[in-house]
Write an enzyme that holds these catalytic residues in place. Structure first.
Site, short mmCIF file in Angstrom:
data_model
loop_
_atom_site.label_atom_id
_atom_site.label_comp_id
_atom_site.label_asym_id
_atom_site.label_seq_id
_atom_site.Cartn_x
_atom_site.Cartn_y
_atom_site.Cartn_z
N ALA A 131 -14.64 28.22 -27.75
CA ALA A 131 -14.34 29.75 -28.16
C ALA A 131 -13.71 29.45 -29.22
CB ALA A 131 -13.70 30.40 -27.28
N ASN A 181 -10.69 34.10 -33.42
CA ASN A 181 -10.71 34.92 -34.56
C ASN A 181 -9.85 36.30 -34.04
OD1 ASN A 181 -12.72 33.46 -35.87
ND2 ASN A 181 -14.04 34.33 -34.30
N HIS A 207 -6.81 31.48 -23.08
CA HIS A 207 -6.45 30.40 -23.97
C HIS A 207 -6.68 31.17 -25.36
CE1 HIS A 207 -6.43 26.37 -25.89
NE2 HIS A 207 -6.94 26.87 -26.92
N GLU A 208 -7.96 31.98 -25.58
CA GLU A 208 -8.05 32.41 -26.63
C GLU A 208 -7.26 33.73 -26.93
OE1 GLU A 208 -9.73 30.73 -28.75
OE2 GLU A 208 -10.36 29.37 -27.11
N HIS A 256 -3.56 32.50 -28.36
CA HIS A 256 -3.72 32.52 -29.65
C HIS A 256 -3.37 33.72 -30.52
CE1 HIS A 256 -4.82 28.49 -30.15
NE2 HIS A 256 -6.00 28.37 -29.42
N GLU A 261 -2.93 24.83 -30.53
CA GLU A 261 -3.80 24.36 -29.38
C GLU A 261 -2.95 24.07 -28.10
OE1 GLU A 261 -6.79 25.36 -29.54
OE2 GLU A 261 -6.94 25.59 -31.42
#
Length: 875
Positions: A268, A271, A303-304, A307, A326
């Site tokens: 993934a 953005n 996880h995304e 971010h 990360e």
């Protein structure tokens, strides 16, 4: 004169905002763009450097707003530099300090790989991390150059969906283009690094919108897969408020779109506000998906989303701090999913990723978590288990040392100080130290700036006054018995949690080991029954318990937490590999765990035995070794059996335990009766005209699908191979499609091996799955030599199909499955003749791993044979 690939942009000119218009031609796979970049010039300069690669920049003009009005200056030359991937805009008159607007016009083509702007079926999609925004926009393509982005798409065909980081604020007819085409403008973003910008155009459909704390959440897919979006919606809606609460800061990007992309390089991409996923990491039906898939999708989504704060709101200055993004997102994903679904025990899944990091980090060719990065190509090589899993494990270890509340307070302070900007590792450690009053900088930098990790020798001794002491000694761990450190010994500050049982029960004691060796009082009442030096396996180190302690742990294994039992197996196998523990002792330990009931530990037992079966057994000994495995898991397999009508009311734990046991019995021991039943289950529950409906209505537990499909593939004839090949291209569910695809690479019928290998080069295997398919072929003894010949003899074609730095690195890493010395010689020769610039680190690590494994194979084969002579139930 070339600038060189290590060239970095000067801070003389810094962007403040981008206003870009892009026209994407889905028929010709081309695009055109115009853009205004508002920037600030710090000191006088005759030129501006921008990143651009593969773009035809037609015009470049500077506009300066002065007291008497605007003045403009057209660049007298636009000079590309291929090695640095930049263009230099040269001006006749120098640009003076102050504000400017840079106007550009350019055109380009879709990328044939999976980066920049590329085609994924009926969709055009961007993938910019680490440094591929420059393939679509001439821009300041380094993470420190954050700016706002306001995008407009022109000439959009009717009925085509367009998505970007901001919400659509204007959708009107594009009169210049005509033919019902549209002009779509997106809201201006907060400041972003260029690698976080996204544009998606194509045939997509959305799920019903869910609003959480005022944030609209939508999940997008190709039309045929819309029914698979609900789980992703529910997961995002559940974890978003948990993340807001943890960070103490609202979600920063206004809306959240999650997009399943049919062909995607990574798992993934985060953005801002427009997260793109490989379909298998986003889309599933929770009524038919194995629990492992549900956990994986939830973890990737979280996880995304993590971010969006850690990486997007606060961004690293340069790629040497990639781990800040990360590692934190890795750790945070497991923490938040554990809060949402504690019954999943997802921290036990974390141990699998940590094991991969420990294997990689035990090499001499490893790298520090915070690696020195000179250019974007090197940045790409940092996307590995050390950056993600080791980094996440170190953060978990520090949280355990500080405590949850003090660690969270430090993270919130870090966010408040750096939101909207860039930060470094020392900024994070400073915030954690400030909030906790602990020496975090010294502790943490030892872990992120040094390669490797320690093994701690542990023993317990009694003094004449009957007090017990714990003896601890640290050294760097290498998987190669011959490896040595080249300089002074590496030392770490190791926060250890010691757990032991004494006359009063089970106790814990915390120790910070900051010396090469230490002897400390063990706060035990009476004789300790057992002692484990890495409770819950939360530390990123291995333990080498002395013989007496190891014996106590073996006989008391049932009293240990499952994580400690798993770590015991992992550490002992690592010590066998390093020549520091006897092979027979490890096999005795594993085969003595006949009453194990935890499915995670059962899978760990089977995984270690599988490694021995694959590499360290001669063919004449394999039946005896598999008989040992059958004996170890057989009782549980007979007790649990295959699902029946009454199984519908079973707990998830029981179902997962059955799956772990049957994986060992069917996939590893290959007990004939169980293999035959697995094939029968395939025929009656999977190999039907509508497998999705069949799986939902049959007795087959989704957690057993991989087992029965693998068994069916191993025994496949040509007709079954044809059917699996068809399903690999027509299944709607992404996990089911991948399951059938990988099944083709698991065949053992000699008449199908050539077909299985050749399938890799056909359209049955899309680019995103090409390397994983080759990896399965290379890990299958029946197909590995054919797969290796394919790679070696058709390298030009293979290279073209893996035309992406990440895929090429994964392909190199897959070669480590080749087990024999002849393979090592051939691979060494091959990579010498075919250097891969973007995979230099992967090549060094793969060759070191292969050399170590070949020596280990030659050492263990006779040792395992000797053990079997004395221990096997049947010979």
């Amino acid at each position: 004169m070339t600038l060189g690939k290590n060239f970095r942009l000067s801070s003389t000119v810094r962007p403040r905002s981008y206003r870009a218009e892009l026209s994407i031609d889905l028929r010709q796979d081309r695009f055109e763009g115009t853009m205004e970049i508002a920037a600030v010039v710090a000191t006088s300069t005759p030129r501006v450097h921008l990143h651009a690669v593969g773009l035809a920049v037609r015009t470049a003009e500077i506009v300066v707003q002065g007291a008497s009005g605007a003045t403009s200056q057209v660049a007298r030359s636009i000079v590309p530099d291929a090695e640095s991937e930049t263009i230099a805009l040269e001006f006749a008159e120098p640009l003076h300090a102050g504000e400017i607007v840079l106007r550009l016009a350019w055109s380009g083509s879709f990328n044939p790989g999976l980066r920049g702007l590329y085609r994924a079926g009926s969709i055009a999609v961007t993938q910019f991390e680490a440094a591929d925004a420059r393939r679509v926009f001439p821009c300041f393509d380094e993470p420190a150059f954050k700016a706002t982005w306001e995008l407009t798409l022109r000439d959009v065909p009717p009925g085509v969906v367009t998505l970007s980081n901001g919400a659509v604020v204007e959708d009107q007819a594009d009169h210049e283009a005509g033919d019902g085409r549209r002009r779509i403008r997106f809201a201006r973003t907060p400041v972003l690094s260029s690698y976080l910008v996204a544009v998606v155009v194509g045939d997509l459909v959305e799920s019903p919108t869910i609003s959480v704390r005022g944030i609209p959440i939508r999940t997008w897919s190709v039309p045929a897969k819309r029914a698979l979006t609900s789980f992703a919606q529910d997961a995002a809606a559940a974890v978003l408020p948990l993340l807001e609460d943890y960070f103490g800061h609202p979600y920063p990007f206004g809306k959240l779109d999650q997009l399943g992309i049919p062909d995607f390089e990574a798992g993934a991409m985060e953005n801002a506000g427009c997260i793109t996923f490989r379909e298998v990491a986003l889309l599933l039906d929770p009524t038919t998906a194995p629990i492992s898939m549900q956990k994986r999708v939830a973890e990737v989504i979280t996880h995304e989303l993590a971010h969006q704060w850690f990486g997007n709101l606060v961004t690293m200055v340069w790629w040497d701090d990639l781990w800040l993004n990360e590692a934190f997102a890795t750790w945070m994903a497991f923490k938040i999913v554990d809060l949402w679904r504690p019954e999943w025990r997802i921290w036990m899944d974390f141990e699998g990723g940590k094991a991969s990091a420990m294997a990689l980090d035990a090499l001499q060719s490893a790298h520090p978590i915070r690696a020195e990065i000179h250019n974007a190509e090197e940045a790409g090589e940092s996307f590995d288990a050390i950056t993600y899993e080791k980094g996440g494990a170190v953060l978990r270890m520090i949280e355990g040392y500080l405590g949850e509340s003090r660690f969270r307070d430090g993270i919130r302070l870090y966010m408040r100080k750096h939101q909207g900007g860039n930060a470094t590792a020392d900024d994070l450690w400073g915030a954690l130290g400030e909030s906790s009053n602990e020496p975090i900088l010294a502790l943490a930098n030892g872990w992120i700036r040094q390669m490797g990790y320690p093994v701690v020798k542990v023993s317990v001794t009694a003094s004449p006054d009957d007090r017990h002491h714990l003896s601890l000694e640290q050294r760097r761990f290498f998987s190669d018995p011959e490896a040595r450190e080249s300089g002074p010994p590496t030392r770490w500050m190791i926060p250890m949690v010691i757990r032991f049982r004494d006359d009063e029960g089970v106790k814990e004691q915390r120790v910070l080991l900051d010396q090469p060796r230490a002897v400390i009082p063990l706060l035990a009442q009476g004789q300790p029954r057992w002692c484990v030096a890495n409770a819950e396996a939360a530390g990123f180190y291995r333990c080498q318990h002395d013989e007496r302690l190891l014996g106590q742990l073996g006989t008391s294994a049932a009293e240990l937490a499952p994580a400690a039992r798993l770590a015991l197996l992992s550490d002992e196998w690592a010590l066998v590999r390093a020549g520091a523990a006897p092979t027979g002792g490890f096999l005795d330990l594993v085969t003595g765990m006949t009453d194990e009931r935890d499915h995670f530990v059962l899978d760990e037992m089977a995984g270690r035995l599988s490694a021995i079966d694959y590499r360290h057994i001669q063919d004449t000994d394999r039946p005896a070794f598999r008989a040992v495995i059958g004996n170890l898991f057989g009782k549980a397999a007979l007790s649990l059996g295959w699902p029946t009508v009454s199984s519908a009311s079973e707990s998830d734990d029981t179902r997962l335990r059955r799956a772990a046991v049957l994986r060992a019995i069917v996939g590893l021991a290959r007990v004939p009766a169980f293999v035959a039943e697995a094939e029968r289950q395939y025929t009656t529950s999977v190999a039907l005209p509508h497998p999705g409906a069949a799986a939902a209505s049959s007795l087959l537990d989704p957690n057993l699908l991989d087992i029965v499909v693998t068994a069916a593939a191993r025994g496949a004839d040509a007709a079954r191979f044809d059917d699996m090949s068809r399903r690999a291209t027509t299944e709607v569910d992404p996990a089911s499609k991948r399951r059938f695809l990988h099944a083709l690479a698991r065949v053992e019928n000699p008449t199908l091996i050539a077909r299985a290998v050749e399938t890799a080069m056909t359209n049955v295997v899309p680019m995103q799955d090409f390397v994983s398919y080759l990896s399965v072929l290379l890990g299958n003894p029946a197909t590995r030599d054919g797969a290796w010949r394919l790679i070696r003899d058709r390298w030009t074609d293979v290279f073209a199909k893996a035309d992406s730095p990440m895929l090429l690195r994964r392909l190199v890493e897959a070669l480590s499955s080749l087990p024999e010395r002849r393979h090592l010689v051939e691979v060494e020769r091959f990579v010498a003749d075919h250097p891969i610039e973007s995979a230099k680190q992967a090549i060094a690590q793969t060759l070191e791993r292969m050399r170590t494994d070949v020596v280990l194979r030659e050492r263990l084969i006779p040792q395992v044979a000797l053990w079997l002579q004395h221990r096997a139930p049947h010979r």
